[in-house]
Scaffold this active site. Structure first.
Site, PDB file in Angstrom:
ATOM      1  N   LYS A 164       0.840  -1.194   0.000  1.00  0.00           N
ATOM      2  CA  LYS A 164       0.000   0.000   0.000  1.00  0.00           C
ATOM      3  C   LYS A 164       0.881   1.252   0.000  1.00  0.00           C
ATOM      4  O   LYS A 164       1.927   1.249   0.641  1.00  0.00           O
ATOM      5  CB  LYS A 164      -0.866   0.021   1.263  1.00  0.00           C
ATOM      6  CG  LYS A 164      -2.051  -0.922   1.256  1.00  0.00           C
ATOM      7  CD  LYS A 164      -2.873  -0.761   2.520  1.00  0.00           C
ATOM      8  CE  LYS A 164      -3.986  -1.795   2.602  1.00  0.00           C
ATOM      9  NZ  LYS A 164      -5.040  -1.600   1.586  1.00  0.00           N
ATOM     10  N   ARG A 215     -10.270 -11.396   1.197  1.00  0.00           N
ATOM     11  CA  ARG A 215     -11.136 -12.384   0.542  1.00  0.00           C
ATOM     12  C   ARG A 215     -10.491 -13.764   0.525  1.00  0.00           C
ATOM     13  O   ARG A 215     -11.186 -14.777   0.473  1.00  0.00           O
ATOM     14  CB  ARG A 215     -11.511 -11.885  -0.854  1.00  0.00           C
ATOM     15  CG  ARG A 215     -10.357 -11.752  -1.799  1.00  0.00           C
ATOM     16  CD  ARG A 215     -10.722 -10.935  -3.037  1.00  0.00           C
ATOM     17  NE  ARG A 215     -10.770  -9.495  -2.752  1.00  0.00           N
ATOM     18  CZ  ARG A 215     -11.134  -8.576  -3.643  1.00  0.00           C
ATOM     19  NH1 ARG A 215     -11.501  -8.930  -4.856  1.00  0.00           N
ATOM     20  NH2 ARG A 215     -11.151  -7.296  -3.322  1.00  0.00           N
TER      21      ARG A 215
HETATM   22  N1  BES Z   1      -8.288  -3.792   3.991  1.00  0.00           N
HETATM   23  C1  BES Z   1      -8.398  -3.314   2.651  1.00  0.00           C
HETATM   24  C2  BES Z   1      -9.702  -2.568   2.393  1.00  0.00           C
HETATM   25  C3  BES Z   1      -9.922  -1.271   3.129  1.00  0.00           C
HETATM   26  C4  BES Z   1      -9.645  -0.057   2.531  1.00  0.00           C
HETATM   27  C5  BES Z   1     -10.461  -1.259   4.398  1.00  0.00           C
HETATM   28  C6  BES Z   1      -9.881   1.124   3.192  1.00  0.00           C
HETATM   29  C7  BES Z   1     -10.690  -0.089   5.078  1.00  0.00           C
HETATM   30  C8  BES Z   1     -10.412   1.112   4.476  1.00  0.00           C
HETATM   31  C9  BES Z   1      -8.354  -4.496   1.666  1.00  0.00           C
HETATM   32  O1  BES Z   1      -7.597  -5.576   2.058  1.00  0.00           O
HETATM   33  C10 BES Z   1      -7.790  -3.965   0.391  1.00  0.00           C
HETATM   34  O2  BES Z   1      -6.706  -3.471   0.405  1.00  0.00           O
HETATM   35  N2  BES Z   1      -8.547  -4.073  -0.686  1.00  0.00           N
HETATM   36  C11 BES Z   1      -8.135  -3.598  -1.951  1.00  0.00           C
HETATM   37  C12 BES Z   1      -8.609  -4.579  -3.006  1.00  0.00           C
HETATM   38  C13 BES Z   1      -8.043  -4.362  -4.362  1.00  0.00           C
HETATM   39  C14 BES Z   1      -6.556  -4.618  -4.363  1.00  0.00           C
HETATM   40  C15 BES Z   1      -8.741  -5.279  -5.328  1.00  0.00           C
HETATM   41  C16 BES Z   1      -8.758  -2.221  -2.174  1.00  0.00           C
HETATM   42  O3  BES Z   1      -9.892  -1.999  -1.754  1.00  0.00           O
HETATM   43  O4  BES Z   1      -8.091  -1.365  -2.754  1.00  0.00           O
HETATM   44 ZN    ZN Z   2      -5.542  -5.403   1.575  1.00  0.00          ZN
END
Ligand code: BES
Ligand code: ZN
Ligand code: ZN
Length: 483
Positions: free
Chosen positions: A257, A331
């Site tokens: 991230k 997921r």
């Molecule tokens: N934990 C995050 C989602 C999230 C984002 C929770 C902001 C709370 C606040 C999740 O694991 C994630 O990073 N999802 C990605 C998925 C993508 C790579 C398909 C996302 O939402 O960007």
């Molecule tokens: Zn994530």
């Protein structure tokens, strides 16, 4: 904070301060009349008004409605917390239901008073320790004390369950590891009636072929845990299983991230923490259902042994998963946990997860996304939980979005081929792991928006909010009433 209802007129009750909700816009309020020192006609807006000489706090209340009660109680708490007030008294204010009116007022006080201050050197010494309701209604009528008492009790249970979840979510990632979450679950089971807890380690996960879950954990120095709590009362009427995403930290993994997005990812355990809070609430409410919490706890980190974009994982259910982004890790953990949870043969299966940023973009920071295949179940959950004050919106699957999680090399891809509709395509990914017999019994709750907030709103402080706890407890409580 203690709560009490006393069978006396408000003027006969001793307290340091009296709280008065200004309900009537024309200010023909029974308790306002004798405040000659102040011209109420000059009083506008909705900020609390403190009259020190009369030891009164006036607070406007838009409507005699449950969510307004919560908001007003939290506002009152905030207005007086810096004052040296030990005992606060107020008359009874009733909306459409006596029990629920007391319940929501108490929830507002307890939620509004929550604080996570363990890392502050200087802790504020707030004094308020007792809130006394008079059985006298603000319009002169008398309240049904036993209904009020039940409302007070349930309000405390609901809000304490949410606050319990907040403590877990707010705790820092250095301390709050999967092993720590497992310890907390065991302590919780010890403290609650009819609750048992089993903890499973990586050996078990290997034996169960939970390879998607294990892949996410691989680069973490902290071992994973599968946490299984069961609340089982005598002759339960239904079996309800909650599955929670328990990412004690989500760095994104090798698909790392950006710095700004990594911040707050200690809150990625919000789904699992909510499942624990629900077990606490269910046991204290003595709900007539067998309720399970299945939590997948791990970190998502980077390292030489990290799982990679391009990997293909064979999940517990046998479905193969192409990894195209290691940040879509929740997921993967849920896929294996949902597969395992279905062996418990639930009547209702609910997963809770801070799953996608897309859900936050789509619904905003205050709303939970509800997904699933059963229209009736989704609208029933939404309707039966509405009085909790939590916001939820149904997001619909469709056949075209289903196309987007196809993979060239495996049965399914962990990221969709389009950047649009990410909350729903994540839900559709999870659906691949739900067996035919449970398709209609399953609901997915994306709590990514409301689980954690960097600025306070309503009765939520900045930080964790306990999202999903009260919504699901209200739903279960309403289901129980139908029996
Ligand atoms: N934990 C995050 C989602 C999230 C984002 C929770 C902001 C709370 C606040 C999740 O694991 C994630 O990073 N999802 C990605 C998925 C993508 C790579 C398909 C996302 O939402 O960007
Ligand atoms: Zn994530
Ligand atoms: Zn995550």
């Amino acid at each position: 904070m203690k709560f009490n209802i006393i069978n006396k007129p408000i003027d006969k009750i001793k307290a340091d301060l009296e709280l008065i909700f200004v309900v009537d816009k024309n200010l023909k309020h029974k308790f306002i009349k004798d405040d000659k020192s102040f011209k109420f006609s000059n009083y506008k807006g909705d900020s609390p008004l403190l009259l020190i000489e009369n030891a009164r706090l006036y607070l406007p209340l838009a409507k005699l409605e449950f969510e307004e009660f919560r908001l007003a109680a939290a506002k009152a708490y905030n207005a007086i917390k810096g004052l040296n007030v030990k005992k606060l008294k107020l008359a009874s204010y009733l909306g459409e239901c006596t029990k629920m009116s007391f319940q929501s007022l108490v929830e507002g006080f307890v939620l509004g008073a929550y604080e996570f201050n363990k890392y502050k050197e200087k802790k504020e010494a707030y004094t308020l320790d007792e809130i006394i309701f008079s059985s006298e209604e603000f319009n002169g009528k008398e309240v049904d004390i036993s209904k009020a008492q039940l409302g007070i009790k349930h309000g405390q249970i609901m809000a304490n369950a949410a606050n319990f979840t907040k403590d877990i979510v707010n705790e820092i990632p250095e301390i709050y590891t999967p092993v720590k979450m497992a310890e907390d679950a065991q302590i919780l089971a010890k403290n609650l009636k009819n609750v048992t807890c089993k903890i499973y380690d990586e050996k078990f996960l290997k034996k169960e072929n939970m390879n998607a879950f294990l892949a996410v954990n691989r680069a973490s120095v902290h071992p994973p845990r599968l946490i299984h709590l069961v609340y089982k009362p005598k002759s339960p009427k239904k079996k309800i299983v909650f599955v929670g995403k328990g990412l004690t930290y989500d760095s994104g993994g090798l698909s790392l991230k950006p710095a700004d997005y990594m911040l707050t990812m200690k809150a990625d355990k919000g789904g699992a923490a909510a499942a624990l809070g629900i077990i606490k609430g269910a046991s204290e409410l003595e709900l007539p259902f067998e309720i399970h919490a299945v939590c997948g706890a791990t970190e998502n980190m980077i390292g030489g042994n990290a799982y990679k974009p391009d990997d293909v994982l064979i999940s517990r259910s046998g479905v193969s998963i192409e990894v195209r982004n290691t940040d879509a890790e929740g997921r993967l953990v849920l896929a294996d946990c949902l597969s395992w949870a279905q062996e418990l043969k639930p009547d209702i299966l609910i997963d809770m997860a801070t799953l996608t940023g897309a859900c936050v973009v789509g619904l905003g920071e205050y709303t939970i996304g509800l997904m699933g295949n059963n229209e009736e179940l989704k609208s029933e959950l939404k309707a039966k939980s509405a009085k909790s004050g939590e916001f939820a919106s149904v997001l619909e699957f469709n056949r075209f979005l289903k196309e987007l999680v196809k993979s060239q090399i495996a049965d399914v891809s962990n990221t969709a081929s389009s950047r649009y509709g990410g909350a729903i395509t994540a839900g559709i990914f999870l659906d691949k792991f739900i067996k035919e017999e449970f398709k209609d019994k399953w609901i997915h709750q994306d709590i990514a928006g409301p689980a954690y907030t960097e600025k306070a709103w309503g009765y939520n402080q900045s930080g964790a909010t306990g999202a999903g706890v009260r919504m699901n407890l209200y739903y279960l409580n309403a289901l129980a009433k139908e029996l």
